[in-house]
Design a protein around this motif. Structure first.
Motif, PDB file in Angstrom:
ATOM      1  N   GLU A   5      37.576  69.783  36.808  1.00 36.49           N
ATOM      2  CA  GLU A   5      39.027  69.733  37.048  1.00 36.49           C
ATOM      3  C   GLU A   5      39.418  68.584  37.965  1.00 36.49           C
ATOM      4  O   GLU A   5      40.511  68.047  37.841  1.00 36.49           O
ATOM      5  CB  GLU A   5      39.507  71.065  37.630  1.00 36.49           C
ATOM      6  CG  GLU A   5      39.514  72.185  36.611  1.00 36.49           C
ATOM      7  CD  GLU A   5      40.110  73.465  37.161  1.00 36.49           C
ATOM      8  OE1 GLU A   5      40.989  73.390  38.047  1.00 36.49           O
ATOM      9  OE2 GLU A   5      39.700  74.529  36.686  1.00 36.49           O
ATOM     10  N   ASP A   6      38.539  68.212  38.877  1.00 33.62           N
ATOM     11  CA  ASP A   6      38.832  67.122  39.814  1.00 33.62           C
ATOM     12  C   ASP A   6      38.241  65.785  39.331  1.00 33.62           C
ATOM     13  O   ASP A   6      37.936  64.905  40.123  1.00 33.62           O
ATOM     14  CB  ASP A   6      38.324  67.467  41.215  1.00 33.62           C
ATOM     15  CG  ASP A   6      36.806  67.619  41.287  1.00 33.62           C
ATOM     16  OD1 ASP A   6      36.152  67.722  40.218  1.00 33.62           O
ATOM     17  OD2 ASP A   6      36.284  67.646  42.415  1.00 33.62           O
ATOM     18  N   TRP A   7      38.105  65.644  38.012  1.00 37.62           N
ATOM     19  CA  TRP A   7      37.461  64.468  37.439  1.00 37.62           C
ATOM     20  C   TRP A   7      38.097  63.160  37.902  1.00 37.62           C
ATOM     21  O   TRP A   7      37.400  62.212  38.278  1.00 37.62           O
ATOM     22  CB  TRP A   7      37.462  64.551  35.910  1.00 37.62           C
ATOM     23  CG  TRP A   7      36.652  63.462  35.281  1.00 37.62           C
ATOM     24  CD1 TRP A   7      37.115  62.380  34.608  1.00 37.62           C
ATOM     25  CD2 TRP A   7      35.225  63.332  35.308  1.00 37.62           C
ATOM     26  NE1 TRP A   7      36.059  61.580  34.204  1.00 37.62           N
ATOM     27  CE2 TRP A   7      34.895  62.159  34.623  1.00 37.62           C
ATOM     28  CE3 TRP A   7      34.196  64.099  35.845  1.00 37.62           C
ATOM     29  CZ2 TRP A   7      33.583  61.723  34.454  1.00 37.62           C
ATOM     30  CZ3 TRP A   7      32.886  63.664  35.675  1.00 37.62           C
ATOM     31  CH2 TRP A   7      32.593  62.489  34.987  1.00 37.62           C
ATOM     32  N   ALA A   8      39.424  63.085  37.897  1.00 39.63           N
ATOM     33  CA  ALA A   8      40.101  61.845  38.308  1.00 39.63           C
ATOM     34  C   ALA A   8      39.749  61.489  39.751  1.00 39.63           C
ATOM     35  O   ALA A   8      39.517  60.317  40.067  1.00 39.63           O
ATOM     36  CB  ALA A   8      41.611  61.974  38.129  1.00 39.63           C
ATOM     37  N   ALA A   9      39.691  62.484  40.622  1.00 34.70           N
ATOM     38  CA  ALA A   9      39.326  62.236  42.019  1.00 34.70           C
ATOM     39  C   ALA A   9      37.869  61.788  42.122  1.00 34.70           C
ATOM     40  O   ALA A   9      37.537  60.913  42.931  1.00 34.70           O
ATOM     41  CB  ALA A   9      39.568  63.484  42.864  1.00 34.70           C
ATOM     42  N   VAL A  62      30.845  53.157  42.674  1.00 33.62           N
ATOM     43  CA  VAL A  62      30.757  52.537  41.358  1.00 33.62           C
ATOM     44  C   VAL A  62      30.392  53.630  40.361  1.00 33.62           C
ATOM     45  O   VAL A  62      29.500  54.435  40.614  1.00 33.62           O
ATOM     46  CB  VAL A  62      29.675  51.419  41.335  1.00 33.62           C
ATOM     47  CG1 VAL A  62      29.394  50.943  39.918  1.00 33.62           C
ATOM     48  CG2 VAL A  62      30.100  50.255  42.204  1.00 33.62           C
ATOM     49  N   VAL A  63      31.108  53.670  39.245  1.00 30.53           N
ATOM     50  CA  VAL A  63      30.852  54.673  38.214  1.00 30.53           C
ATOM     51  C   VAL A  63      29.956  54.109  37.123  1.00 30.53           C
ATOM     52  O   VAL A  63      29.005  54.756  36.688  1.00 30.53           O
ATOM     53  CB  VAL A  63      32.182  55.195  37.620  1.00 30.53           C
ATOM     54  CG1 VAL A  63      31.933  56.163  36.474  1.00 30.53           C
ATOM     55  CG2 VAL A  63      33.028  55.855  38.707  1.00 30.53           C
ATOM     56  N   GLU A  64      30.256  52.924  36.662  1.00 29.09           N
ATOM     57  CA  GLU A  64      29.550  52.337  35.525  1.00 29.09           C
ATOM     58  C   GLU A  64      28.745  51.114  35.945  1.00 29.09           C
ATOM     59  O   GLU A  64      29.203  50.306  36.759  1.00 29.09           O
ATOM     60  CB  GLU A  64      30.552  51.902  34.447  1.00 29.09           C
ATOM     61  CG  GLU A  64      31.446  53.013  33.929  1.00 29.09           C
ATOM     62  CD  GLU A  64      30.699  54.089  33.160  1.00 29.09           C
ATOM     63  OE1 GLU A  64      29.532  53.848  32.764  1.00 29.09           O
ATOM     64  OE2 GLU A  64      31.278  55.168  32.970  1.00 29.09           O
ATOM     65  N   PRO A  65      27.560  50.926  35.358  1.00 28.91           N
ATOM     66  CA  PRO A  65      26.783  49.727  35.680  1.00 28.91           C
ATOM     67  C   PRO A  65      27.531  48.439  35.357  1.00 28.91           C
ATOM     68  O   PRO A  65      27.303  47.427  36.005  1.00 28.91           O
ATOM     69  CB  PRO A  65      25.519  49.854  34.823  1.00 28.91           C
ATOM     70  CG  PRO A  65      25.520  51.202  34.233  1.00 28.91           C
ATOM     71  CD  PRO A  65      26.863  51.801  34.417  1.00 28.91           C
ATOM     72  N   TRP A 104      28.354  64.647  35.158  1.00 30.33           N
ATOM     73  CA  TRP A 104      28.674  65.659  36.163  1.00 30.33           C
ATOM     74  C   TRP A 104      29.100  65.011  37.469  1.00 30.33           C
ATOM     75  O   TRP A 104      30.020  65.462  38.112  1.00 30.33           O
ATOM     76  CB  TRP A 104      27.487  66.589  36.409  1.00 30.33           C
ATOM     77  CG  TRP A 104      27.130  67.440  35.228  1.00 30.33           C
ATOM     78  CD1 TRP A 104      27.963  67.853  34.222  1.00 30.33           C
ATOM     79  CD2 TRP A 104      25.860  67.977  34.919  1.00 30.33           C
ATOM     80  NE1 TRP A 104      27.278  68.618  33.319  1.00 30.33           N
ATOM     81  CE2 TRP A 104      25.969  68.717  33.719  1.00 30.33           C
ATOM     82  CE3 TRP A 104      24.624  67.917  35.546  1.00 30.33           C
ATOM     83  CZ2 TRP A 104      24.908  69.386  33.146  1.00 30.33           C
ATOM     84  CZ3 TRP A 104      23.564  68.586  34.961  1.00 30.33           C
ATOM     85  CH2 TRP A 104      23.710  69.312  33.780  1.00 30.33           C
ATOM     86  N   GLU A 105      28.392  63.975  37.852  1.00 29.97           N
ATOM     87  CA  GLU A 105      28.700  63.232  39.081  1.00 29.97           C
ATOM     88  C   GLU A 105      28.915  61.772  38.708  1.00 29.97           C
ATOM     89  O   GLU A 105      27.962  61.027  38.530  1.00 29.97           O
ATOM     90  CB  GLU A 105      27.549  63.348  40.089  1.00 29.97           C
ATOM     91  CG  GLU A 105      27.315  64.742  40.615  1.00 29.97           C
ATOM     92  CD  GLU A 105      28.471  65.269  41.450  1.00 29.97           C
ATOM     93  OE1 GLU A 105      29.238  64.456  42.015  1.00 29.97           O
ATOM     94  OE2 GLU A 105      28.610  66.489  41.542  1.00 29.97           O
ATOM     95  N   PRO A 106      30.184  61.359  38.542  1.00 35.01           N
ATOM     96  CA  PRO A 106      30.457  59.979  38.118  1.00 35.01           C
ATOM     97  C   PRO A 106      30.300  58.962  39.249  1.00 35.01           C
ATOM     98  O   PRO A 106      31.263  58.423  39.780  1.00 35.01           O
ATOM     99  CB  PRO A 106      31.892  60.052  37.603  1.00 35.01           C
ATOM    100  CG  PRO A 106      32.519  61.146  38.405  1.00 35.01           C
ATOM    101  CD  PRO A 106      31.422  62.142  38.649  1.00 35.01           C
TER     102      PRO A 106
END
Length: 152
Positions: A5-9, A62-65, A104-106
């Motif tokens: 639910e808190d994905w954007a955060a 950082v989310v993506e390589p 799960w953990e971006p």
């Protein structure tokens, strides 16, 4: 399983557990076996196999390589490979798996997993359920051995 639910955060780094941890030697997940220039590697307390490590990007969130600079990406991947080499050299698995997901953990992190002929997912992925706690003494001995290889 649905997105949190808190994905954007989490994506924004406002609810990122990896950022909140800082760089401690021990977290609920495991014990740090490597403190690199741009990453930390944690030896997991729970695993289906001996030799399961998560390498975590350290620095800004950082989310993506693909969001790393070329220099950062080079250093991160070199550190992932150094950890993988130590896992391979200590455990002598038949294969190593590398997973960079973040569903799960971006926050950029890479799972390095030793795979064996007789492991619970032989020939395919490991089960997608909570793995068992490893024997504390064996886990700590393995962590110390891999940490020593990384320090050499």
């Amino acid at each position: 399983m649905a997105w949190a639910e808190d994905w954007a955060a989490r994506i924004a780094g406002q609810a990122c557990r990896w950022c909140e941890h800082g760089r401690p030697d021990e977290i609920e997940f495991g014990t740090r076996i490597y403190a690199g220039h741009v990453s930390d590697a944690y030896f997991a307390r729970r695993a289906f196999v001996r030799g399961y490590v998560v390498v975590v990007w350290r620095g800004r969130h950082v989310v993506e390589p693909v969001d790393l600079t070329s220099t950062e990406a080079d250093q991160y991947h070199r550190e992932v490979l150094a950890v993988a080499r130590a896992v391979r050299d200590h455990f002598r698995p038949m294969k190593l798996n590398y997973l960079t997901m973040g569903n799960w953990e971006p926050h950029l992190h890479t799972h390095v997993t030793a795979r064996y002929y007789d492991d619970p997912g032989a020939g395919g992925p490991l089960p997608a359920v909570t793995p068992p706690l490893l024997d504390e003494r064996q886990w700590r001995d393995d962590a110390a051995a891999v940490r020593k290889l990384l320090a050499a």
